[in-house]
Design an enzyme around this catalytic site. Structure first.
Site, PDB file in Angstrom:
ATOM      1  N   LEU A  36       0.829  -1.203   0.000  1.00  0.00           N
ATOM      2  CA  LEU A  36       0.000   0.000   0.000  1.00  0.00           C
ATOM      3  C   LEU A  36       0.866   1.257   0.000  1.00  0.00           C
ATOM      4  O   LEU A  36       1.975   1.271   0.536  1.00  0.00           O
ATOM      5  CB  LEU A  36      -0.926  -0.003   1.215  1.00  0.00           C
ATOM      6  CG  LEU A  36      -1.910  -1.181   1.247  1.00  0.00           C
ATOM      7  CD1 LEU A  36      -2.742  -1.142   2.524  1.00  0.00           C
ATOM      8  CD2 LEU A  36      -2.807  -1.163   0.011  1.00  0.00           C
ATOM      9  N   THR A  46       0.842  -9.752   9.432  1.00  0.00           N
ATOM     10  CA  THR A  46       1.600 -10.914   9.886  1.00  0.00           C
ATOM     11  C   THR A  46       2.578 -11.297   8.793  1.00  0.00           C
ATOM     12  O   THR A  46       2.234 -11.285   7.607  1.00  0.00           O
ATOM     13  CB  THR A  46       0.687 -12.096  10.259  1.00  0.00           C
ATOM     14  OG1 THR A  46       1.510 -13.185  10.696  1.00  0.00           O
ATOM     15  CG2 THR A  46      -0.200 -12.548   9.108  1.00  0.00           C
ATOM     16  N   HIS A  47       3.802 -11.611   9.209  1.00  0.00           N
ATOM     17  CA  HIS A  47       4.871 -11.873   8.238  1.00  0.00           C
ATOM     18  C   HIS A  47       5.548 -13.193   8.600  1.00  0.00           C
ATOM     19  O   HIS A  47       5.865 -13.425   9.777  1.00  0.00           O
ATOM     20  CB  HIS A  47       5.887 -10.725   8.279  1.00  0.00           C
ATOM     21  CG  HIS A  47       7.006 -10.912   7.313  1.00  0.00           C
ATOM     22  ND1 HIS A  47       6.874 -10.666   5.964  1.00  0.00           N
ATOM     23  CD2 HIS A  47       8.271 -11.372   7.492  1.00  0.00           C
ATOM     24  CE1 HIS A  47       8.014 -10.941   5.357  1.00  0.00           C
ATOM     25  NE2 HIS A  47       8.869 -11.383   6.253  1.00  0.00           N
TER      26      HIS A  47
HETATM   27  C1  GAR Z   1       0.935 -15.970   5.627  1.00  0.00           C
HETATM   28  O1  GAR Z   1       2.027 -16.809   5.904  1.00  0.00           O
HETATM   29  C2  GAR Z   1       1.356 -14.518   5.778  1.00  0.00           C
HETATM   30  O2  GAR Z   1       2.293 -14.311   6.791  1.00  0.00           O
HETATM   31  C3  GAR Z   1       1.977 -14.267   4.440  1.00  0.00           C
HETATM   32  O3  GAR Z   1       1.062 -14.860   3.537  1.00  0.00           O
HETATM   33  C4  GAR Z   1       0.526 -16.030   4.138  1.00  0.00           C
HETATM   34  C5  GAR Z   1      -0.979 -16.044   3.923  1.00  0.00           C
HETATM   35  O4  GAR Z   1      -1.475 -17.345   4.088  1.00  0.00           O
HETATM   36  N1  GAR Z   1       2.154 -12.869   4.211  1.00  0.00           N
HETATM   37  C6  GAR Z   1       3.234 -12.382   3.622  1.00  0.00           C
HETATM   38  O5  GAR Z   1       4.125 -13.073   3.171  1.00  0.00           O
HETATM   39  C7  GAR Z   1       3.273 -10.868   3.532  1.00  0.00           C
HETATM   40  N2  GAR Z   1       4.594 -10.425   3.239  1.00  0.00           N
HETATM   41  P1  GAR Z   1      -2.981 -17.744   3.644  1.00  0.00           P
HETATM   42  O6  GAR Z   1      -3.168 -17.307   2.206  1.00  0.00           O
HETATM   43  O7  GAR Z   1      -2.995 -19.231   3.826  1.00  0.00           O
HETATM   44  O8  GAR Z   1      -3.925 -17.024   4.585  1.00  0.00           O
END
Ligand code: GAR
Length: 192
Positions: A88, A103-104
């Site tokens: 964003l 969450t990362h």
């Molecule tokens: C999660 O692991 C989250 O931390 C990550 O995408 C996944 C979503 O999982 N986010 C990032 O990498 C942001 N930089 P999901 O599609 O199973 O909810």
């Protein structure tokens, strides 16, 4: 507090947020995806603010203005990014300063960016994990609210490691969002 979730992926983190009983009033995605279908099947209001480009001509500022408009019109107080695939621009952080969480899947500040699980493996770390933080204009670098470690096992590949990290995220992220909603964590400009 009205909580909106931004997602682009399978929606497993979104599902954990909903299963934890958090009051998700709106799910916004940037593309058709599992998270959108899941939200609709759960009877949650959904919106797609679809990206028209993934190339150099993508107008990130205009996209962000459109997204912010949807969130403001829905009366959103707090935003949780749950695997949202679009970075964003400033208008989001002007309007929702300190009210966007993320969450990362790594222990920030190690391995920011989109390939954190693969990069952790290439680097040969023995421990990685996940980080819940306040999102800021600088990607993956806002104030950290919660972190938890996950061991890298000898036979892990990217998929198996990411799945074990997500198992932790599905508990830690809802817990942290709840703490923010209940004012049990520092937010809204209270950082030194
Ligand atoms: C999660 O692991 C989250 O931390 C990550 O995408 C996944 C979503 O999982 N986010 C990032 O990498 C942001 N930089 P999901 O599609 O199973 O909810």
């Amino acid at each position: 507090m009205r909580l909106a979730v931004l997602a682009s992926g399978t929606g497993s983190i979104l599902e954990a947020i909903v299963d934890a009983g958090l009051p998700v009033h709106l799910v916004v995605t940037d593309r058709p995806c599992g998270a959108l279908d899941l939200a609709a099947s759960l009877g949650i209001s959904t919106r797609i603010v679809e990206r028209d480009s993934f190339g150099d001509d993508f107008d990130r500022n205009a996209y962000t203005v459109d997204l912010v408009d949807v969130l403001v019109k829905a009366g959103t107080d707090l935003i949780a990014m749950a695997g949202f695939g679009t970075i964003l621009a400033k208008p989001a952080y002007d309007k929702f300063a300190d009210r966007i969480l993320n969450t990362h899947p790594a222990l920030l500040p190690a391995f920011p960016g989109w390939h954190s699980v693969a990069e952790a493996m290439v680097h040969g770390v023995k421990v990685t994990g996940c980080t819940v933080h306040v999102a800021t204009l600088e990607v993956d670098s806002g104030p950290i609210l919660a972190q938890e470690a996950v061991s890298v096992l000898p036979d892990d590949d990217e998929e198996s490691l990411h799945e074990r990290i997500k198992m932790v995220e599905r508990r830690l992220y809802p817990e942290t969002i709840r703490a923010v909603l209940e004012n049990r964590t520092l937010l809204m400009g209270e950082y030194a």
